[in-house]
Design a protein around this motif. Structure first.
Motif, PDB file in Angstrom:
ATOM      1  N   LEU A  86       0.829  -1.200   0.000  1.00  0.00           N
ATOM      2  CA  LEU A  86       0.000   0.000   0.000  1.00  0.00           C
ATOM      3  C   LEU A  86       0.859   1.243   0.000  1.00  0.00           C
ATOM      4  O   LEU A  86       1.959   1.261   0.535  1.00  0.00           O
ATOM      5  CB  LEU A  86      -0.885   0.043   1.243  1.00  0.00           C
ATOM      6  N   ALA A  87       0.337   2.319  -0.575  1.00  0.00           N
ATOM      7  CA  ALA A  87       1.037   3.602  -0.536  1.00  0.00           C
ATOM      8  C   ALA A  87       0.010   4.723  -0.615  1.00  0.00           C
ATOM      9  O   ALA A  87      -1.189   4.477  -0.793  1.00  0.00           O
ATOM     10  CB  ALA A  87       2.037   3.711  -1.683  1.00  0.00           C
ATOM     11  N   GLY A  88       0.497   5.922  -0.445  1.00  0.00           N
ATOM     12  CA  GLY A  88      -0.313   7.122  -0.648  1.00  0.00           C
ATOM     13  C   GLY A  88      -1.615   7.101   0.120  1.00  0.00           C
ATOM     14  O   GLY A  88      -1.662   6.726   1.290  1.00  0.00           O
ATOM     15  N   GLU A  89      -2.679   7.500  -0.562  1.00  0.00           N
ATOM     16  CA  GLU A  89      -3.978   7.669   0.082  1.00  0.00           C
ATOM     17  C   GLU A  89      -4.492   6.384   0.727  1.00  0.00           C
ATOM     18  O   GLU A  89      -5.125   6.419   1.773  1.00  0.00           O
ATOM     19  CB  GLU A  89      -5.005   8.167  -0.934  1.00  0.00           C
ATOM     20  N   THR A  90      -4.254   5.260   0.071  1.00  0.00           N
ATOM     21  CA  THR A  90      -4.782   4.008   0.618  1.00  0.00           C
ATOM     22  C   THR A  90      -4.099   3.665   1.930  1.00  0.00           C
ATOM     23  O   THR A  90      -4.753   3.342   2.925  1.00  0.00           O
ATOM     24  CB  THR A  90      -4.596   2.857  -0.390  1.00  0.00           C
TER      25      THR A  90
END
Lengths: 428, 428
Positions: B212-216
């Motif tokens: 997972l990265a960023g907004e998630t």
């Protein structure tokens, strides 16, 4: 009809308590020390406590200063740094003169990132360096390659990431975090595990919303997660921001600063402004880590006693039963006694920092130098114990009592300054 | 020379305490309910507490069941789900029969991810659904679109992320987290803020190391960060794993399960295996959120009383002064009295779960049904109060006493089963 000195003092102290109670310290971000501390535009260092000349530095402070000079690139080796320091090629300043607080050696150099705390109620600002964690660290005078590499990582990776997160959050008000942590067993000096955890929960999502990803983000999150005392420096800077609001109130006998440089213990009293009153720094009594004894201990050091000036740390010992054994007290019940006793020498009780074990009574807040002298009850300070040799690090934790002499000297100076009612002050 | 029944009971209870004390519950990951709970291969639901037929469901449990059926796609509307339920087209099972514990309604459907806890000391496993947070949530019988969307997000996003993090970590032993949280003001039933924070610090770096990265990633971190009670379900599953080790010890009078379905309160006693002893569920006394009164309250519900069976929650009230006001007790001192009183009805003191305010005495552990009956001192359970209508949610928190009748019934059954020494059991 005249107002007596005692009445003026009482009014001034009540004003001090009002300011302390209304302060709203907010962590707004991080700044390079050189950008916010004017003397650090040049080749200069800040150090903890009252003023000290390099030749008088204790071991850990000397180690930290040399390490910081190599970190800054002013010298390639510790020896070269030592020569520079001896030649006076580096200017030294007290942290407290610039609204900065640093634990232990408290060495701050121009490139270091500082946590910036704004007291939104009074428009004041205070700063602290980032807590490096445990083991060999600069604040205890360690200066090996790993220590300096960590300092560079803090500067290059952690600080920009945390600054970005805090700016996205619009800052983080610290009083709610501190008040909640007090209900979770922290006293905010030797125990900050709850505050560090709450801080972590507050910033981690915002960190993930930034530019960092993958291993770099994970390394930042891991560094913060692995340090139970990360919040100590935030608590110190918050306390400094709050206590700066009482830096200079005429007639006020509230202690605005308590600090130590490993040689001397010093206080400032609000009605006497920035003047230091000093005495030899005592050596803490407490528990030593395996392999160390009192013979290894440096006298007390660091700006962290600003925590007690605000009414936390030793003053809020009753909030932190788990710290009792760590600092070498015999029983949890002792913690209640200490907090009650500190209530004898303060001007009031916090309406915001509540202690569950005392039925949510407020922490004793605002040390009144008059009461300290009159009752001969000195402030209790929870403190880490540093090895007297640079680089060894923390060797224990304990309790130290502020020396009575500094309060007596301050009160004498107070009597002189406010001479017309000196007798009143004595009998107030 | 014969061994008296009383001696056999004492030996069995000592064995129970040994098992409880040696259990090592570890959160190993998350699994789809259908993959680990055999009856959920089919169109079936688990519900909290002793067995209940759909026509006897209380409001919140009915709401939760209908919501879960729509979430599973078995019905397009609540009405259609209600028809299916009435027709017996959905099989119902008790959570406890399958090593599962769920707060409040405790409805578990096949697609829900379950937290998997393995007791590495005894090779036992227990499960709980993920805590949904506060506001309208399925466990209180809410079933609107937002509730179902959150359940799908838990299933599709949070669960795989958390599972990956836990597997990278090699699992997370829960006793150290729980023991530390007890020193930070949690009692682990109505207050889990410390445990949730410690859990968060443990998993956040590992979450960032995943895909997972960023907004998630930020949304996962934010969901976990925003829920002070996230750890409740983990504490419940840990307690269930531990208490499963005493599920069936001959001659043992230790209570292995306490639970409620919103209509009945039930217990199981180790020496009597999986047999339920039930009585009408009492309504908690406590504090109501603004706008609600006791007339709105559903009788007590949920599997969370497994916490008290382990000796936490109400039994460890002295560890959590901040929970005292929340559950409507008059003073912090009362918490000490409750913990001391619960010590009268337990077989021992925990060597792992220590209470700072009692000089680090262990929490009272292992409810002895004999002592409850003899002393007429019933277990204190800290509990949330649900609105009796489905979908309204939590309307307060309070304290409930387990009904004496279930212990009396259990002891009568015990006397019958172990008939040769019934008189001994009574007088033991």
């Amino acid at each position: 009809m005249t107002t007596s000195l005692a009445d003026r003092i009482d009014a001034a102290n009540a004003e001090a308590l009002r300011r302390i109670e209304s302060a709203d310290p907010v962590l707004v971000g991080l700044r390079a020390a050189r950008d916010v501390i004017p003397p650090l535009h040049d080749r200069a260092l800040l150090h903890a406590g009252p003023p000290a000349a390099p030749e008088d530095f204790c071991g850990p402070m000397r180690g930290a200063a040399l390490g910081a000079m190599v970190y800054e690139g002013w010298a390639a080796t510790q020896e070269a740094a030592g020569d520079l320091l001896a030649r006076g090629a580096v200017t030294l300043h007290c942290t407290h003169d610039w609204g900065v607080v640093g634990p232990m050696a408290g060495i701050v150099s121009p490139s270091m990132p500082l946590l910036e705390i704004a007291d939104r109620a009074h428009g004041l600002t205070a700063y602290a360096p980032i807590n490096e964690g445990i083991g060999p660290v600069l604040r205890f005078g360690a200066y090996n390659a790993a220590v300096l590499a960590r300092l560079r990582w803090l500067q290059d990776v952690l600080a920009p990431a945390l600054d970005g997160a805090l700016r996205r959050m619009g800052g983080l008000p610290l009083v709610p975090v501190m008040a909640r942590a007090l209900t979770m067993g922290d006293e905010m000096h030797q125990r900050n595990v709850a505050a560090s955890s709450l801080f972590y929960r507050a910033v981690a999502p915002a960190l993930a919303e930034g530019d960092l990803a993958g291993e770099t983000l994970a390394s930042v999150l891991r560094f913060l997660a692995d340090n139970d005392q990360f919040f100590l420096n935030l608590a110190m800077a918050a306390a400094k921001a709050v206590m700066t609001s009482v830096r200079e109130i005429p007639y006020c006998t509230v202690v605005s600063v308590m600090s130590r440089n490993g040689v001397e213990f010093g206080i400032r009293v609000s009605g006497l402004g920035d003047r230091w009153f000093t005495a030899p720094a005592p050596t803490p009594s407490g528990l030593y880590f395996p392999g160390f004894t009192g013979d290894d201990a440096n006298p007390d050091m660091g700006d962290s006693a600003i925590i007690e000036a605000l009414g936390l740390g030793g003053f809020a010992m009753a909030a932190a039963p788990a710290v009792v054994g760590f600092v070498g007290l015999p029983a949890v019940g002792e913690a209640l006694t200490i907090t009650r006793t500190m209530g004898e020498i303060t001007v009031g009780r916090s309406t915001r920092f509540k202690i569950p074990a005392l039925e949510f009574e407020g922490a004793p807040t605002g040390i009144d130098a008059r009461r300290v002298v009159r009752l001969e009850v000195t402030p209790v300070i929870n403190t880490g114990i540093a090895h007297r040799q640079p680089g060894v690090g923390q060797i224990g934790a304990g309790v130290v009592r502020a020396p009575l002499a500094v309060f007596q000297e301050a009160l004498a100076a107070f009597a002189t300054q406010y001479a017309e009612g000196a007798a009143d002050a004595e009998s107030a």
